[in-house]
Design an enzyme around this catalytic site. Structure first.
Site, mmCIF file in Angstrom:
data_model
loop_
_atom_site.group_PDB
_atom_site.id
_atom_site.type_symbol
_atom_site.label_atom_id
_atom_site.label_comp_id
_atom_site.label_asym_id
_atom_site.label_seq_id
_atom_site.Cartn_x
_atom_site.Cartn_y
_atom_site.Cartn_z
ATOM 1 N NE ARG A 116 95.878 75.336 96.089
ATOM 2 C CZ ARG A 116 96.488 74.140 96.687
ATOM 3 N NH1 ARG A 116 95.362 73.681 96.138
ATOM 4 N NH2 ARG A 116 97.605 73.811 95.862
ATOM 5 C CD GLU B 106 95.891 67.302 102.642
ATOM 6 O OE1 GLU B 106 95.432 69.173 102.840
ATOM 7 O OE2 GLU B 106 96.100 67.252 101.481
ATOM 8 C CG ASP C 253 95.485 68.828 94.907
ATOM 9 O OD1 ASP C 253 95.031 68.682 96.232
ATOM 10 O OD2 ASP C 253 96.187 69.377 94.511
ATOM 11 C CG HIS D 31 99.341 67.762 104.224
ATOM 12 N ND1 HIS D 31 99.660 67.418 103.391
ATOM 13 C CD2 HIS D 31 99.027 69.257 103.557
ATOM 14 C CE1 HIS D 31 99.536 67.876 102.262
ATOM 15 N NE2 HIS D 31 98.603 68.540 102.630
ATOM 16 C CG HIS E 253 98.128 74.373 102.886
ATOM 17 N ND1 HIS E 253 97.420 72.824 102.832
ATOM 18 C CD2 HIS E 253 99.327 73.059 102.493
ATOM 19 C CE1 HIS E 253 97.514 72.070 102.285
ATOM 20 N NE2 HIS E 253 98.467 71.445 101.875
HETATM 21 C C1 BGC Z 1 96.993 70.250 98.465
HETATM 22 C C2 BGC Z 1 98.123 69.828 97.068
HETATM 23 C C3 BGC Z 1 99.446 70.817 98.128
HETATM 24 C C4 BGC Z 1 100.181 69.869 98.556
HETATM 25 C C5 BGC Z 1 101.318 70.420 99.301
HETATM 26 C C6 BGC Z 1 97.525 69.676 99.678
HETATM 27 O O1 BGC Z 1 96.735 69.716 100.521
HETATM 28 O O2 BGC Z 1 95.982 70.076 98.241
HETATM 29 O O3 BGC Z 1 97.221 71.037 95.989
HETATM 30 O O4 BGC Z 1 100.115 70.616 96.351
HETATM 31 O O5 BGC Z 1 98.944 70.263 100.019
HETATM 32 O O6 BGC Z 1 101.408 71.527 99.682
#
Ligand code: BGC
Length: 346
Positions: free
Chosen positions: A81, A310, A248, A176, A106
């Site tokens: 983010r 990730e 997360d 991812h 992303h």
């Molecule tokens: C993020 C999550 C998100 C997920 C799917 C992850 O990399 O940290 O917050 O919900 O990706 O978008």
């Protein structure tokens, strides 16, 4: 040396053929797509030799084109983010897609995860390439990116990222993939044991954006310096966990250079995954938001049915001069390596 073979996967909604590249070394096999540069399957043996596919994904291109879970894909130009989807570079403000509560997650709609990458094979190596024009998704500069995948005889999937831009810009690429060492679609990952090579993590607010604090993990549910089950402390009344509904978070990795970032293992099957990276951070996302997505071979992916590890620069780093910088100068080469190593413990 692993073999690498090329197959047809399916077609995109606009009729383009998506290729599936299969790496096989006699023990492990891995499928990669040129759609999203996605890792689409990872088959590894358990301690009795039984194979299972341990990564979450879809059976056809439509699944990958529609998804917002980012199963298996390479995320870019900026993984994670950016606050307000906005950052400044050389005195200029850049506005990105605000696809997540006013923030950019992303890279938004222009993300590399939905692109059909050009491909080439070179012996046992798959090379995926794409170009992203100046201004795409709001990012500065004409960018060329290359991702190389290779499977070694030691059961390591090596992912090499490379990028170069004609203007000063930011770049933060990750893979991812979500893993479930019991096999995708086989329940949740709460009993998987996790170790993370990090003494600190980046505290986030309720929008999952770093506050700038880097608390020590010691004495918190974020202390994974020794193995703990993922589910052991995930439900604790801890403000950092509750802010985003479970793990997360980005962990600030100890050490530098290519080193172990995290290790995930599951005692019933004996499967073990070790992640190495040369990047400063790793986002550990326990699949808190999965809601029963329809995956490969009729599988349903419910809450916490997979965990994503990730490797990355810290979230919102373009707005945090105190974080390791993801800025590359015009013509400067971005290079980074992440390795997934698959083992079995008897
Ligand atoms: C993020 C999550 C998100 C997920 C799917 C992850 O990399 O940290 O917050 O919900 O990706 O978008």
């Amino acid at each position: 040396m692993a073999t690498l073979t090329v197959h047809k996967f399916s077609k995109t909604k606009s009729g383009e053929i998506v290729r599936l590249f299969r790496f096989e070394n006699g023990t492990v096999s891995v499928d990669v797509l040129n759609l999203g540069a996605a890792v689409a399957a990872v088959r590894t043996p358990d301690k009795s030799g039984k194979l299972a596919d341990i990564c979450l994904g879809y059976s056809d291109a439509a699944g990958y084109e529609k998804q917002d879970c980012y199963f298996g894909v390479v995320v870019g130009r900026y993984a994670n983010r950016i606050r307000g989807g906005r950052f400044q570079l050389n005195g200029q403000v850049y506005q990105l897609d605000q696809n997540d509560h006013g923030n950019c997650l992303h890279s938004g709609a222009a993300g590399f995860d939905k692109r059909l990458w050009d491909w080439e094979t070179e012996g046992d190596t798959l090379i995926l390439r794409l170009e992203s024009p100046n201004g795409e998704g709001g990012f500065p500069g004409d960018l060329r990116v290359e991702v190389r995948y290779r499977l070694t005889d030691e059961n390591e999937l090596i992912i090499d990222y490379r990028g170069v831009c004609d203007q000063d810009s930011i770049l933060n690429l990750t893979n991812h993939s979500y893993f479930n060492l019991n096999g995708h679609g086989k329940g949740d990952i709460l009993r998987h044991q996790l170790r993370i090579n990090a003494s600190r993590f980046t505290r986030v607010d309720a929008e999952a954006i770093p506050t700038g604090e880097l608390p020590l993990v010691e004495g918190t549910p974020f202390d994974f310096r020794e193995f703990h089950p993922v589910g052991e402390r995930i439900g604790q009344e801890d403000a950092d966990l509750q802010a985003v509904g479970g793990y997360d978070h980005n962990f600030a990795l100890d050490g530098e250079g290519l080193r172990e970032a995290a290790c995930l293992k599951e005692s019933y099957t004996g499967r073990k995954l070790t992640v190495y990276t040369d990047l400063p951070g790793i986002q550990v996302y326990a699949g808190n938001m999965l809601k029963g997505e329809s995956g490969k071979s009729g599988a349903r992916y419910g809450k916490r049915s997979g965990i994503a590890l990730e490797t990355q620069y810290f979230p919102d780093s373009p707005n945090r001069p105190e974080f390791p910088s993801c800025v590359k100068k015009a013509g400067e080469i971005y290079e980074s390596r992440t390795v997934y190593r698959f083992d079995v413990e008897t």
